[in-house]
Scaffold this active site. Structure first.
Site, short mmCIF file in Angstrom:
data_model
loop_
_atom_site.label_atom_id
_atom_site.label_comp_id
_atom_site.label_asym_id
_atom_site.label_seq_id
_atom_site.Cartn_x
_atom_site.Cartn_y
_atom_site.Cartn_z
N GLY A 128 0.82 -1.22 0.00
CA GLY A 128 0.00 0.00 0.00
C GLY A 128 0.85 1.26 0.00
O GLY A 128 2.03 1.22 -0.35
N GLY A 171 5.47 4.41 -8.77
CA GLY A 171 6.23 3.17 -8.97
C GLY A 171 5.30 1.96 -9.00
O GLY A 171 5.45 1.06 -9.83
N HIS A 172 4.33 1.94 -8.07
CA HIS A 172 3.36 0.83 -8.08
C HIS A 172 2.49 0.88 -9.33
O HIS A 172 2.13 -0.16 -9.91
CB HIS A 172 2.46 0.91 -6.84
CG HIS A 172 3.18 0.78 -5.54
ND1 HIS A 172 3.39 1.85 -4.69
CD2 HIS A 172 3.77 -0.29 -4.95
CE1 HIS A 172 4.05 1.44 -3.63
NE2 HIS A 172 4.30 0.15 -3.76
N GLN A 220 7.94 -8.85 8.08
CA GLN A 220 9.16 -8.35 7.43
C GLN A 220 9.69 -7.08 8.10
O GLN A 220 10.61 -6.45 7.58
CB GLN A 220 8.95 -8.16 5.93
CG GLN A 220 8.00 -7.06 5.52
CD GLN A 220 7.72 -7.11 4.02
OE1 GLN A 220 6.97 -7.96 3.55
NE2 GLN A 220 8.31 -6.20 3.26
N GLY A 231 9.25 -4.51 -8.35
CA GLY A 231 10.14 -3.45 -8.79
C GLY A 231 11.60 -3.81 -8.52
O GLY A 231 11.92 -4.47 -7.54
N SER A 268 7.58 4.35 -0.76
CA SER A 268 6.54 4.76 0.19
C SER A 268 7.17 5.46 1.39
O SER A 268 6.51 6.23 2.08
CB SER A 268 5.74 3.55 0.68
OG SER A 268 5.19 2.88 -0.44
N ARG A 269 8.46 5.21 1.65
CA ARG A 269 9.11 5.80 2.82
C ARG A 269 9.59 7.24 2.56
O ARG A 269 10.00 7.93 3.49
CB ARG A 269 10.28 4.94 3.27
CG ARG A 269 9.83 3.62 3.87
CD ARG A 269 10.96 2.86 4.54
NE ARG A 269 10.46 1.78 5.38
CZ ARG A 269 10.36 0.50 5.01
NH1 ARG A 269 10.73 0.14 3.80
NH2 ARG A 269 9.90 -0.40 5.84
O1 PAF Z 1 7.95 -4.79 -1.86
C1 PAF Z 1 6.96 -4.82 -1.10
O2 PAF Z 1 6.09 -3.96 -1.11
C2 PAF Z 1 6.84 -5.98 -0.10
O3 PAF Z 1 8.08 -6.37 0.37
C3 PAF Z 1 6.07 -7.17 -0.67
C4 PAF Z 1 6.78 -7.81 -1.86
C5 PAF Z 1 4.67 -6.75 -1.08
C6 PAF Z 1 5.93 -8.26 0.40
O4 PAF Z 1 5.29 -7.78 1.54
#
Ligand code: PAF
Length: 283
Positions: A31, A36-37, A61, A147, A186-187
């Site tokens: 999200g 980029g997304h 993660q 990406g 996103s950061r």
């Molecule tokens: O790149 C990301 O946004 C995350 O690491 C992913 C691949 C969605 C896994 O949570």
């Protein structure tokens, strides 16, 4: 665009897309979507293909001292962006659907996960591999898009998918950048105005060093110059390393594609970036 939060409904939704004879492409995200997304969604949109995006901020993660709590969450804006971009289905499972009580499995991809971000963020790539394996099993796409900005992540996912015979194509797209070269992330919203202005030193230092090394210049000299310019801009460096683009082994062979990878902190924000280093023709 359908938004689905429960596994049984996802299975039905995917079965309906399959019944049309469509191929399925998955774009996994956490999200806080940006251009980029959207480039991933664009790449995924092909004739005869239906695009599924997932949004899940994966607690596994994030380390205990990392930014899970403050990670940007923008469900409604994200959903509008995906619908406008032509995404067909949004998979947005709550954490208890992804990790129900009793969940006990961990996927660990040794080798490619060990150095760089794997060393700086213990457990991070286990968390990524575990959630991506789950997403691939939940959606069962033909292809999944990631990406290249998260270059090590892409290598970990490719290794896992090959090792575990997922039979799913993993596709990468080049890092999307702001006009001044800063990699979209996103950061980036964590950076204040002054930090944002100085952050451009990261892609610049990488670019200068990669060009010098690609022309046959001494790698250590180029890396030292890059480290100095990052320090001068106020970055605190986690790592800046030249690796083989496939195995991520340090140094790499000058005749093969290599990659320069960096992670550095600007204030409290950790940024990562990487650039390709052209192979040097052997004569
Ligand atoms: O790149 C990301 O946004 C995350 O690491 C992913 C691949 C969605 C896994 O949570």
């Amino acid at each position: 665009m359908q938004t689905i939060r429960q596994l049984d409904l996802l299975r039905t939704g995917i079965a309906e897309l399959r019944a049309e004879g469509a191929r399925i492409a998955l774009v996994p995200t956490m999200g806080a979507l940006h251009a980029g997304h959207m480039a991933l969604i664009e790449a995924a949109k092909r004739p005869g293909t239906r695009v599924v995006a997932s949004i899940f901020v994966n607690p596994k993660q994030f380390g205990p001292d990392e930014d899970l709590a403050r990670y940007p969450r923008k469900e409604q804006a994200d959903s509008r962006m995906l619908a406008a971009a032509g995404c067909d289905l949004l998979w947005m499972p709550p954490v208890e659907v992804m990790y129900p009580e009793g969940f006990a499995t961990n996927i660990s991809v040794s080798g490619v996960s060990d150095g760089l971000d794997g060393a700086a963020r213990p457990g991070h790539f286990d968390g990524v591999a575990t959630v991506v394996a789950k997403l691939l099993n939940q959606v069962r796409p033909d292809i999944a898009w990631f990406g290249e900005k998260d270059f090590q992540q892409l290598a970990v996912i490719r290794r896992m998918v090959a090792d575990l015979d997922f039979g799913i194509e993993i596709a990468g797209i080049p890092t999307q950048r702001e006009d001044d070269g800063l990699a979209l992330s996103s950061r980036n919203v964590y950076l204040d105005e002054d930090e944002r202005a100085r952050a451009v030193a990261l892609p610049r230092a990488l670019g200068v060093a990669a060009r010098a090394i690609g022309k046959g210049g001494d790698a250590e000299t180029a890396l030292a110059a890059a480290r100095a310019s990052l320090a001068a801009a106020g970055f605190e460096l986690d790592y800046l390393t030249l690796v083989d683009a496939g195995t991520l082994a340090e140094g790499g062979d000058p005749a093969r594609p290599r990659r320069l990878l960096a992670a550095a902190r600007m204030g409290s924000t950790r940024l990562i970036d990487n650039v390709a280093v052209d192979p040097i023709e052997q004569g």
